[in-house]
Design a protein around this motif. Sequence first.
Motif, PDB file in Angstrom:
ATOM      1  N   LEU A 118       4.622   2.203   8.709  1.00  0.00           N
ATOM      2  CA  LEU A 118       4.912   0.767   8.649  1.00  0.00           C
ATOM      3  C   LEU A 118       5.392   0.258  10.000  1.00  0.00           C
ATOM      4  CD1 LEU A 118       4.745  -1.498   6.589  1.00  0.00           C
ATOM      5  CD2 LEU A 118       7.115  -1.038   5.944  1.00  0.00           C
ATOM      6  N   THR A 119       6.225   1.055  10.666  1.00  0.00           N
ATOM      7  CA  THR A 119       6.678   0.691  12.014  1.00  0.00           C
ATOM      8  C   THR A 119       5.495   0.580  12.960  1.00  0.00           C
ATOM      9  OG1 THR A 119       8.845   1.730  11.724  1.00  0.00           O
ATOM     10  CG2 THR A 119       8.088   1.434  13.987  1.00  0.00           C
ATOM     11  N   TYR A 120       4.573   1.565  12.886  1.00  0.00           N
ATOM     12  CA  TYR A 120       3.387   1.521  13.745  1.00  0.00           C
ATOM     13  C   TYR A 120       2.550   0.278  13.439  1.00  0.00           C
ATOM     14  CZ  TYR A 120      -1.004   2.608  15.998  1.00  0.00           C
ATOM     15  OH  TYR A 120      -2.125   2.510  16.793  1.00  0.00           O
ATOM     16  N   LEU A 121       2.375  -0.035  12.147  1.00  0.00           N
ATOM     17  CA  LEU A 121       1.553  -1.172  11.740  1.00  0.00           C
ATOM     18  C   LEU A 121       2.103  -2.481  12.302  1.00  0.00           C
ATOM     19  CD1 LEU A 121      -0.983  -1.550   9.919  1.00  0.00           C
ATOM     20  CD2 LEU A 121       0.576  -2.195   8.081  1.00  0.00           C
ATOM     21  N   VAL A 122       3.418  -2.657  12.217  1.00  0.00           N
ATOM     22  CA  VAL A 122       4.050  -3.871  12.751  1.00  0.00           C
ATOM     23  C   VAL A 122       3.887  -3.925  14.266  1.00  0.00           C
ATOM     24  CG1 VAL A 122       6.241  -5.077  13.091  1.00  0.00           C
ATOM     25  CG2 VAL A 122       5.706  -4.091  10.856  1.00  0.00           C
ATOM     26  N   SER A 123       4.155  -2.805  14.938  1.00  0.00           N
ATOM     27  CA  SER A 123       4.091  -2.761  16.406  1.00  0.00           C
ATOM     28  C   SER A 123       2.684  -3.050  16.920  1.00  0.00           C
ATOM     29  CB  SER A 123       4.566  -1.394  16.923  1.00  0.00           C
ATOM     30  OG  SER A 123       5.907  -1.165  16.583  1.00  0.00           O
ATOM     31  N   GLY A 127      -8.641   1.964  -0.731  1.00  0.00           N
ATOM     32  CA  GLY A 127      -7.854   2.652   0.284  1.00  0.00           C
ATOM     33  C   GLY A 127      -7.796   1.884   1.597  1.00  0.00           C
ATOM     34  N   ILE A 128      -6.853   2.275   2.446  1.00  0.00           N
ATOM     35  CA  ILE A 128      -6.584   1.518   3.682  1.00  0.00           C
ATOM     36  C   ILE A 128      -7.769   1.564   4.643  1.00  0.00           C
ATOM     37  CG2 ILE A 128      -5.472   3.442   4.923  1.00  0.00           C
ATOM     38  CD1 ILE A 128      -3.459   1.318   5.993  1.00  0.00           C
ATOM     39  N   LEU A 178       0.817  -1.220   0.000  1.00  0.00           N
ATOM     40  CA  LEU A 178       0.000   0.000   0.000  1.00  0.00           C
ATOM     41  C   LEU A 178       0.848   1.267   0.000  1.00  0.00           C
ATOM     42  CD1 LEU A 178      -2.767  -1.021   2.583  1.00  0.00           C
ATOM     43  CD2 LEU A 178      -2.874  -1.120   0.090  1.00  0.00           C
ATOM     44  N   GLY A 179       2.180   1.088   0.019  1.00  0.00           N
ATOM     45  CA  GLY A 179       3.083   2.239  -0.059  1.00  0.00           C
ATOM     46  C   GLY A 179       3.116   3.087   1.192  1.00  0.00           C
ATOM     47  N   LEU A 180       2.998   2.468   2.374  1.00  0.00           N
ATOM     48  CA  LEU A 180       3.038   3.231   3.627  1.00  0.00           C
ATOM     49  C   LEU A 180       4.442   3.778   3.887  1.00  0.00           C
ATOM     50  CD1 LEU A 180       0.915   1.074   6.119  1.00  0.00           C
ATOM     51  CD2 LEU A 180       0.168   2.947   4.658  1.00  0.00           C
TER      52      LEU A 180
END
Length: 433
Positions: A39-44, A90-91, A32-34
């Motif tokens: 991306l760090t927040y999404l993983v955490s 979209g996300i 999605l091109g974050l």
Amino acid sequence: MNLFKYTSLGIQHVLAMYAGAVVVPLIVGGALGLTGTDLTYLVSIDIFMCGIATILQVWKNRFFGIGLPVVLGCTFTAVGPMIAIGGQYGITAIYGAILAAGLFVVLISPVFSKLITFFPPVVTGSVVTIIGITLIPVAMGNMAGGEGADDFGSIRNLTLALGTLLFIIVLTRLSKGFIRSIAILIGLLIGTIVASFMGMVDLSPVKEASWFHLIEPLHFGLPTFELTAILTMILVVLVSLVESTGVYFALSDICDEELSEKDVEKGYRAEGLAIVLGALFNAFPYTTYSQNVGLIQLSGIKKKQVIYLVGGMLVVLGLVPKMGALTTIIPVPVLGGAMLVMFGMVMSYGIKMLTRVDFSSEENLFIIACSIGIGLGVTAAPTVFDRLPSSIQILTDNGIVAGSVTAITLNLIFHVKPKRKAIQNRVIESKAS
């Protein structure tokens, strides 16, 4: 059992599921091109919510929880659908679909055990196989460096990707037990180390990430709701529930605990709640992880306290952004090499599910042929149905939805309705006699 043993077993469980928990947000966020920060927040947040979801499932009470040593993590079957939904709507539509699907699971949990007949192996196996097949192009694109990359298809990218893949294959072939179960995680680590010597690793996201952060609900904005996206996600979570049912009963055998229909219902409800919370905190749909069942078998330790500790470890890891940032520095080709294995495993698992199907039945062969054919056809030629009415395109603009609906419909035609008619005929005959 002392604290050291509890902790060492907990770490093993975390390592066994960590690759799955981390790779799903990396793949989806990357597609999605974050930005690196998002991306760090999404993983955490995903690691954090895996811990919450696991605790919800182990904690057996009046309303939810299977009460067995179950570990929950992201379901790989949702990766392809989420990328497709995010690319089209979209996300925020991803999280709207996850929220609706989670609420659906909570509502249908009392009756889902009675609906299992609609999802026999011929249906679930076909759906999972379709999902695996549709994911392979994503892996191949990443192996080449990622769509749109300046060096797409370069010798350097392909060498790194194929080297990572080869290392995972060799490690899987030569190792056993626990090391074998984390071969993909080790492959990602070694691939990243090699890539660092090639100047392909940027450590700035780790330096910039903080040591602690607070969880932020609706980080990516308010969910939006698209009917096609919701239907897709509902199909995904239903397939996950069928898989989870198998894990529930496998664990009940290992732990010598009988499961009642009410227990299974509470297990479904716990998964539904976990999915709802995942949507609100911008994580992903969850399912039971079978690799952790294997660890329980290997260790012989069936205590729920160990799994509570696992949940706690995941929650703590999710509150440390530097841990999440570490995973975002994995170069795209390295990720692609590992993804090919993982997505191939999704497809392989679908084929394994199909081995429980009676292949002497022409009807079953017809269901598999049509559903996989439609699913793959729509994925390969997405514009075929563009001239149909928009109300029908809800079922045709996504290969997974099209293939799944085909499998469910054909199963109804060939198996469910004839079986009911046969039962009714036997009842009439018995009354007449």
